[in-house]
Motif scaffolding. Structure first.
Motif, PDB file in Angstrom:
ATOM      1  N   THR A 250      37.064  33.691  56.901  1.00 20.55           N
ATOM      2  CA  THR A 250      37.364  32.286  56.636  1.00 20.55           C
ATOM      3  C   THR A 250      37.886  31.648  57.912  1.00 20.55           C
ATOM      4  OG1 THR A 250      37.902  32.761  54.326  1.00 20.55           O
ATOM      5  CG2 THR A 250      38.728  30.688  55.248  1.00 20.55           C
ATOM      6  N   TYR A 251      37.188  30.610  58.354  1.00 19.71           N
ATOM      7  CA  TYR A 251      37.580  29.922  59.574  1.00 19.71           C
ATOM      8  C   TYR A 251      38.094  28.523  59.258  1.00 19.71           C
ATOM      9  CZ  TYR A 251      34.824  33.599  61.858  1.00 19.71           C
ATOM     10  OH  TYR A 251      34.331  34.799  62.278  1.00 19.71           O
ATOM     11  N   GLU A 252      38.923  28.020  60.147  1.00 23.64           N
ATOM     12  CA  GLU A 252      39.354  26.630  60.087  1.00 23.64           C
ATOM     13  C   GLU A 252      38.380  25.794  60.906  1.00 23.64           C
ATOM     14  OE1 GLU A 252      41.879  25.067  58.544  1.00 23.64           O
ATOM     15  OE2 GLU A 252      42.596  26.890  57.547  1.00 23.64           O
ATOM     16  N   VAL A 253      38.180  24.539  60.480  1.00 21.27           N
ATOM     17  CA  VAL A 253      37.259  23.648  61.182  1.00 21.27           C
ATOM     18  C   VAL A 253      38.056  22.608  61.964  1.00 21.27           C
ATOM     19  CG1 VAL A 253      35.431  21.926  60.931  1.00 21.27           C
ATOM     20  CG2 VAL A 253      35.444  23.960  59.470  1.00 21.27           C
TER      21      VAL A 253
ATOM     22  N   ASP B 150      31.938  29.683  65.586  1.00 30.61           N
ATOM     23  CA  ASP B 150      30.673  29.075  65.164  1.00 30.61           C
ATOM     24  C   ASP B 150      30.771  27.579  65.413  1.00 30.61           C
ATOM     25  OD1 ASP B 150      28.122  28.790  64.190  1.00 30.61           O
ATOM     26  OD2 ASP B 150      28.543  29.614  62.202  1.00 30.61           O
TER      27      ASP B 150
ATOM     28  N   GLN C  30      31.627  20.257  64.624  1.00 33.39           N
ATOM     29  CA  GLN C  30      32.555  21.057  63.829  1.00 33.39           C
ATOM     30  C   GLN C  30      32.706  22.426  64.488  1.00 33.39           C
ATOM     31  OE1 GLN C  30      30.480  20.792  60.026  1.00 33.39           O
ATOM     32  NE2 GLN C  30      31.954  19.277  59.322  1.00 33.39           N
TER      33      GLN C  30
ATOM     34  N   MET D 202      34.319  26.026  64.436  1.00 35.01           N
ATOM     35  CA  MET D 202      34.936  27.006  63.549  1.00 35.01           C
ATOM     36  C   MET D 202      35.742  28.013  64.370  1.00 35.01           C
ATOM     37  SD  MET D 202      32.691  25.462  61.638  1.00 35.01           S
ATOM     38  CE  MET D 202      30.994  25.972  61.652  1.00 35.01           C
TER      39      MET D 202
END
Length: 361
Positions: A291-294, A322, A337, A339
């Protein structure tokens, strides 16, 4: 491996040839269209001259419907010590070769899980398979030397070998490749006669869903003709889900509160099952999903903008896991965006703000 013969110089065959040639392997190229082989040779994938004697490995990169015939011809002529194909289905070609009475000790079916929407040698690249799974389907009859040659090919292409049963492979690619392609095409087909005002509203979501629908229909007819049963079975299940979803949506239109509640439950069910399936898709480098933050950055559509963002992220000591770009409709601007790991998001946001970037919350 010192020598190889690539038969079929489309996207996959030429990409494999480029990778082998880049590792010092002498690659010979052949194609039913000599001009296509000459194009691949001009790109540095090898020579279109026939080998003087048997090569170490023959790589058949023909369409699935023709794989068995091309393999049988090559094996009867004794052009190589070992033979592989790179078709997207595996069970059918092997059964065809068995029916021809060929000795399959020198053969192993393979499938590199990589590709592009474009086809032909001009779309090829030597790093097409890098980090991607490459399925090998040996049997008890497969000679160890041939398996080792196939593994050497995978290594030269910097892919990741995955050993599977041929029929299990065909069921798997029906699920993760063939069925999704048809669904993508069906969604994209809804746009063909849509009003222009509606199409202009297309955002990243519809682009993601329809991207693979841009592929060559002739190529996909060959692929699907070789694996129709498993794909049809999956689409039957999708059709059942669609019917239930339609009924749930109709229920949401009802003036009856109980029916609306049932409709909401039905929609929630399909969305939650979608969540559960999506999290099983492998993450970066094939590892478990993360789980990544954007961090969303507004940019002008000008040369060098992305390079500046990445350079500024590097100065902040943040690794970009990403990236996605959403272009603004009718404007020379877009939203990038980025990531990143959750703990890195505030660091990156602060660093980019300091350097004058507009961060969208």
């Amino acid at each position: 491996m010192r020598t190889a013969l690539v038969i079929g110089t489309g996207l996959i065959g030429t990409s494999a040839a480029l990778a082998l040639a880049g590792r010092g392997v002498q690659v010979h190229l052949a194609d039913h269209d000599p001009e296509q082989a000459r194009t691949a040779a001009a790109l540095g994938a090898g020579t279109d001259e026939a080998p003087e004697g048997p090569v170490d490995l023959a790589i058949v990169a023909a369409p699935p419907a023709h794989v068995a015939g091309v393999l049988a011809d090559a094996m009867r002529r004794g052009v190589a010590r070992g033979y592989i194909d790179v078709a997207s289905v595996k069970g059918g070609p092997r059964r065809e070769l068995e029916a021809m009475g060929l000795d399959l000790a020198s053969y192993i079916g393979t499938h590199p899980m990589s590709g592009r929407e474009k086809s032909g040698p001009l779309a090829a690249t030597g790093d097409l398979f890098e980090g991607r799974p490459w399925v090998l389907t040996p049997t008890r009859d497969t000679d160890t030397e041939v398996l080792n040659l196939a593994l050497e090919l995978v290594s030269h292409c910097r892919a990741v070998p995955v050993v599977m049963d041929a029929d299990a492979h065909d069921r798997a690619v029906a699920l993760v490749s063939h069925m999704p392609h048809l669904v993508s095409s069906m969604v994209a087909a809804r746009l063909e006669n849509a009003e222009e005002a509606a199409v202009r509203l297309c955002g990243q979501g519809i682009r993601d869903v329809t991207r693979i629908a841009a592929s060559d229909p002739r190529m996909w007819i060959d692929i699907l003709s070789a694996n129709p049963g498993p794909v049809a079975d999956l689409l039957t299940d999708v059709a059942a889900d669609l019917e239930e979803t339609v009924q749930a949506l109709r229920a949401l239109q009802s003036s009856d509160e109980a029916k609306r509640g049932e409709g909401a439950v039905g929609i929630e069910d399909v969305l939650r099952r979608g969540n559960a399936g999506q999290v099983r898709v492998p993450g970066k480098h094939g590892s478990a999903p993360r789980t990544y933050e954007v961090v969303a950055v507004l940019i002008d559509d000008q040369p060098g903008q992305l390079a500046r963002i990445f350079a500024d992220a590097g100065r902040a000591g943040v690794n970009i896991e990403d990236v996605r770009i959403e272009h603004a409709t009718g404007q020379q601007a877009g939203l990038v965006q980025l990531m990143v790991e959750p703990q890195a998001a505030p660091v990156l946001s602060a660093a980019l703000r300091e350097r004058g970037w507009a961060i969208r919350q």
